[in-house]
Motif scaffolding. Structure first.
Motif, PDB file in Angstrom:
ATOM      1  N   GLY A  96       2.378   6.774  -1.123  1.00 12.24           N
ATOM      2  CA  GLY A  96       3.354   7.036  -0.069  1.00 12.24           C
ATOM      3  C   GLY A  96       4.080   5.786   0.357  1.00 12.24           C
ATOM      4  O   GLY A  96       5.068   5.404  -0.257  1.00 12.24           O
ATOM      5  N   SER A  97       3.580   5.108   1.391  1.00 14.09           N
ATOM      6  CA  SER A  97       4.275   3.908   1.866  1.00 14.09           C
ATOM      7  C   SER A  97       3.297   2.893   2.454  1.00 14.09           C
ATOM      8  O   SER A  97       2.185   3.236   2.848  1.00 14.09           O
ATOM      9  N   ARG A 148      13.809  -0.763   4.936  1.00 16.83           N
ATOM     10  CA  ARG A 148      13.081   0.113   4.011  1.00 16.83           C
ATOM     11  C   ARG A 148      13.515  -0.183   2.577  1.00 16.83           C
ATOM     12  O   ARG A 148      14.688  -0.413   2.310  1.00 16.83           O
ATOM     13  N   THR A 180       9.165  -1.826   5.137  1.00 22.35           N
ATOM     14  CA  THR A 180       8.397  -0.648   4.733  1.00 22.35           C
ATOM     15  C   THR A 180       8.810  -0.306   3.315  1.00 22.35           C
ATOM     16  O   THR A 180      10.003  -0.224   3.013  1.00 22.35           O
ATOM     17  N   SER A 197       3.583  -1.043   4.860  1.00 26.18           N
ATOM     18  CA  SER A 197       4.475  -1.880   5.668  1.00 26.18           C
ATOM     19  C   SER A 197       3.902  -3.283   5.776  1.00 26.18           C
ATOM     20  O   SER A 197       2.684  -3.470   5.713  1.00 26.18           O
ATOM     21  N   ARG A 243      12.842   1.452  -1.368  1.00 21.49           N
ATOM     22  CA  ARG A 243      12.335   2.595  -2.128  1.00 21.49           C
ATOM     23  C   ARG A 243      11.914   2.118  -3.509  1.00 21.49           C
ATOM     24  O   ARG A 243      12.701   1.506  -4.223  1.00 21.49           O
ATOM     25  N   ASP A 286       8.578   2.514   0.468  1.00 22.45           N
ATOM     26  CA  ASP A 286       8.352   3.953   0.290  1.00 22.45           C
ATOM     27  C   ASP A 286       8.310   4.320  -1.185  1.00 22.45           C
ATOM     28  O   ASP A 286       8.837   3.593  -2.037  1.00 22.45           O
TER      29      ASP A 286
END
Length: 139
Positions: free
Chosen positions: A68-69, A132, A27, A71, A134, A29
């Protein structure tokens, strides 16, 4: 062998077999807009990751950007360790754009929770499962 011993032997064998991972689920972000794509590169080689040799990535994906994100599942990556590098290719030129002093597009990697972090492969290493990344922008 009696039933109690067979049951105990089966329990030991079950404990000794590691669980099979469902791949590497990444994911990303912090994406600032829906322009372009988010590129995710997965490395299993320290030299390739540390030198940012995209051609040596074990796998990659280009996912349409969304604020936003996003995946992506790499279902075949079950061994590890891996290091993940991602960038927001806002203009879809397949390159991380920069000028002389700053990045013009966002970038991030595993092991880099802060914009100034530049982890090596060891610090960025992750195992299959949920991961995750960033994205950080200079501007």
């Amino acid at each position: 062998m009696n039933r109690k011993l067979m049951g105990a032997a089966a329990a030991i064998v079950t404990i000794a077999i590691p669980a099979v991972a469902d791949g590497l689920n990444v994911t990303v972000d912090g994406i600032r807009n829906a322009k372009g794509n988010v590129v995710i590169l997965v490395f299993d080689d320290a030299r390739a990751f540390d030198s940012l040799d995209a051609w040596s990535a074990i796998d990659y994906a280009q996912v349409p950007s969304r604020k936003g994100s996003i995946s992506h599942a790499f279902s075949d990556l079950n061994a590890g360790p891996y290091a993940v590098l991602s960038f927001h290719d806002e203009n879809k030129d397949d390159d991380l754009n920069m000028n002389a002093t700053q990045l013009l597009e966002g970038v991030g990697s595993t092991g880099a929770p802060n914009p100034q972090d530049e982890p090596d492969f060891k610090a960025a290493s992750v195992w299959p499962g949920d991961v995750r990344v960033r994205i950080h922008y200079d501007q």
